[in-house]
Design an enzyme around this catalytic site. Structure first.
Site, PDB file in Angstrom:
ATOM      1  CG  ASN A 163     -17.167   0.472   5.976  1.00 17.00           C
ATOM      2  OD1 ASN A 163     -16.136   0.058   6.510  1.00 17.00           O
ATOM      3  ND2 ASN A 163     -18.370   0.175   6.432  1.00 17.00           N
ATOM      4  CG  HIS A 177     -15.615  -8.603   6.685  1.00 11.99           C
ATOM      5  ND1 HIS A 177     -16.604  -8.860   5.759  1.00 11.99           N
ATOM      6  CD2 HIS A 177     -15.919  -7.379   7.177  1.00 11.99           C
ATOM      7  CE1 HIS A 177     -17.445  -7.849   5.697  1.00 11.99           C
ATOM      8  NE2 HIS A 177     -17.053  -6.930   6.565  1.00 11.99           N
ATOM      9  CG  ASP A 194     -19.042  -7.627   9.171  1.00 13.33           C
ATOM     10  OD1 ASP A 194     -18.296  -6.621   9.081  1.00 13.33           O
ATOM     11  OD2 ASP A 194     -20.205  -7.646   8.734  1.00 13.33           O
ATOM     12  NE  ARG A 224     -16.747   1.168  12.905  1.00  9.09           N
ATOM     13  CZ  ARG A 224     -17.572   0.612  12.025  1.00  9.09           C
ATOM     14  NH1 ARG A 224     -17.357   0.732  10.730  1.00  9.09           N
ATOM     15  NH2 ARG A 224     -18.625  -0.081  12.427  1.00  9.09           N
TER      16      ARG A 224
HETATM   17  O1  DOR Z   1     -23.688  -4.325  10.070  1.00  5.56           O
HETATM   18  C1  DOR Z   1     -22.820  -3.839   9.358  1.00  5.56           C
HETATM   19  N1  DOR Z   1     -21.924  -2.956   9.834  1.00  5.56           N
HETATM   20  N2  DOR Z   1     -22.779  -4.184   8.065  1.00  5.56           N
HETATM   21  C2  DOR Z   1     -21.955  -3.542   7.192  1.00  5.56           C
HETATM   22  O2  DOR Z   1     -21.940  -3.884   6.048  1.00  5.56           O
HETATM   23  C3  DOR Z   1     -21.111  -2.414   7.634  1.00  5.56           C
HETATM   24  C4  DOR Z   1     -20.805  -2.551   9.065  1.00  5.56           C
HETATM   25  C5  DOR Z   1     -20.198  -1.298   9.647  1.00  5.56           C
HETATM   26  O3  DOR Z   1     -19.250  -0.766   9.049  1.00  5.56           O
HETATM   27  O4  DOR Z   1     -20.642  -0.873  10.717  1.00  5.56           O
HETATM   28 ZN    ZN Z   2     -18.308  -5.487   7.263  1.00  4.43          ZN
HETATM   29 ZN    ZN Z   3     -20.845  -5.898   4.914  1.00  5.81          ZN
END
Ligand code: DOR
Ligand code: ZN
Ligand code: ZN
Length: 437
Positions: free
Chosen positions: A95, A61, A301, A65
């Site tokens: 995303n 995860h 993340d 970018r």
């Molecule tokens: O804090 C977050 N940042 N949560 C997410 O789900 C997306 C992520 C981001 O892409 O910056």
């Molecule tokens: Zn994420």
């Molecule tokens: Zn997320």
């Protein structure tokens, strides 16, 4: 029989215990783990005495970018951060701007990652507003589908019961896991105070979303992966709904180790989604990280943002923190502090994340596996964001004491990073895009 590279006299983990062995690498694979004195000859020998040799982390995860968000991160800096942080495989979220919903966007990402990579890079795709518009040609080049019910990738997409079922059916049809960010809040819910951020994205919102996806799974079957579980209540729900390997979940180091009330300043340093919760949640999440409980793996993340966006006052700041250079040191510190066993570390950071996305040749330090290896020094230091290779240098772990430093990173048998320096050009080591094996 000779090998290309021998990591001599290293501390490795065998059956959960630390043992001294030498590790042989031939081409891009691990050739063997040898008792001292029984090593084959080698073209190159590196002395690893007093150092740990471990499989690199498989981080499923990560937001790298690139494209229109290069100011935040690109494949070069993002994969440098990975290599320097002891992460040899990253899976990039869809995303981005533009999001991964079509072949042309994925092709651009693959091309940029291929040229600029220092580690293995795999991809996820999103699902278009009309599920039937999903481009099936993406399937061979992705390892999962990712959905954001609270912040859909296309305007106006609503995660109704019907859409969740259709997304799960699509994932099932292509043999991919459906990854999702559990959050049932309304995108337009007013957030006027700092408190509102925590209330709108609270544990009820996380659990409600989780229930909808688990319900859909009862009807459709298929495989679901819950991203960044942050609440004790959500972890309990997962524990109650476990069925074989078709429901998996991850936790981030920040949701395991930090709580919201540790960050009283009005800035975005610790702003992320899901938000930081309470020490009680950490305690339960930690317990749930055990074998076959609720949480299967750790993921960073890694969500880089510009300094301006993180220094801004809380309500205007961006959500997300960098994690690629802190996750392995933080989790190994748990091992060295006696709070996590070696077996659990290797499972939650390496072998199980690889299994979840179908990378059967990664995540284990054993003969025949990919030679994605890290060398780690056991030493005490404090985390400093200004030392990161990531463009994102603001971390809520600033000044945090850690006990493990990745000093060398080997990807597909190639040494990419050694003692603070990159020793190979970008685009030479590792595979892009990663495909299921
Ligand atoms: O804090 C977050 N940042 N949560 C997410 O789900 C997306 C992520 C981001 O892409 O910056
Ligand atoms: Zn994420
Ligand atoms: Zn997320």
């Amino acid at each position: 029989m000779s090998v290309d590279l021998l990591l001599n006299d290293a501390t490795v983990v065998v059956g959960g215990r630390e043992e001294v062995r030498s590790i042989g690498v031939k081409s891009d694979k691990i050739e063997g783990i040898y008792p001292i004195g029984q090593e084959p000859s080698a073209n190159r020998v590196i002395d690893c005495s007093n150092l740990y040799v471990l499989p690199g982390m498989v981080d499923i995860h990560v937001h790298l970018r690139d494209l229109e968000q290069e100011a935040q991160e690109d494949y070069r800096t993002g994969t440098m951060a990975a290599a320097a942080g002891g992460v040899t495989t990253v899976l990039d979220m869809p995303n981005s701007v533009p999001p991964v919903l079509s072949r042309d966007v994925l092709d651009k990402k693959i091309a940029n990652a291929e040229l600029n990579r220092y580690v293995n890079v795999g991809f996820y795709a999103g699902i278009p507003k009309r599920v039937e518009d999903f481009d099936e040609t993406l399937v061979p080049d992705i390892l999962g589908l990712k959905v954001y019910p609270h912040a859909p990738l296309t305007e106006g997409t609503k995660y109704t019961r019907r859409r969740i079922e259709d997304c799960l059916a699509l994932a099932k049809q292509h043999g991919l896991p459906l990854m999702f960010h559990p959050d049932s809040s309304n995108k337009n819910a007013p957030i006027l105070t700092i408190q509102d951020h925590f209330v709108v994205h609270d544990c009820d919102s996380e659990c409600e979303s989780l229930k909808r996806f688990i319900d859909a799974k009862r009807r459709i079957d298929g495989r679901i992966h819950v991203c960044h579980v942050s609440c004790a209540s959500a972890a309990r729900l997962i524990a109650q709904s476990r069925a074989e390997d078709s429901l998996t979940a991850e936790v981030t180091p920040h949701h395991l180790l930090l709580s919201g009330d540790q960050f009283p300043n009005n800035d975005g340093v610790a702003k992320m989604l899901p938000p930081l919760r309470s020490p009680y949640d950490h305690q339960v999440l930690r317990q749930m990280l055990c074998d076959k409980c609720a949480i299967d793996c750790v993921a960073s993340d890694h969500a880089p943002h510009t300094e301006e966006k993180k220094r801004a006052e809380f309500l205007k700041a961006a959500s997300g923190i960098p994690g690629l250079e802190t996750t392995v040191p933080l989790l190994l510190t748990q091992v060295f502090d006696g709070r996590l066993s070696w077996v659990d570390y290797l499972r939650v950071c390496c072998s199980v994340p690889a299994e979840i996305v179908g990378l059967s040749d990664k995540g284990v330090l054993a003969k025949g596996y990919d030679a994605d290896i890290i060398v780690v020094s056991r030493e005490e230091y404090r985390i400093r964001g200004d030392r990161f290779f990531s463009k994102a240098k603001i971390t809520p772990f600033e000044g945090y004491r850690v006990l493990a430093r990745p000093v060398m990173t080997i990807v597909g048998g190639e040494i990419v990073f050694s003692h603070g320096r990159f020793v190979i050009e970008a685009g030479r080591a590792g595979r892009v895009p990663l495909r299921k094996r």
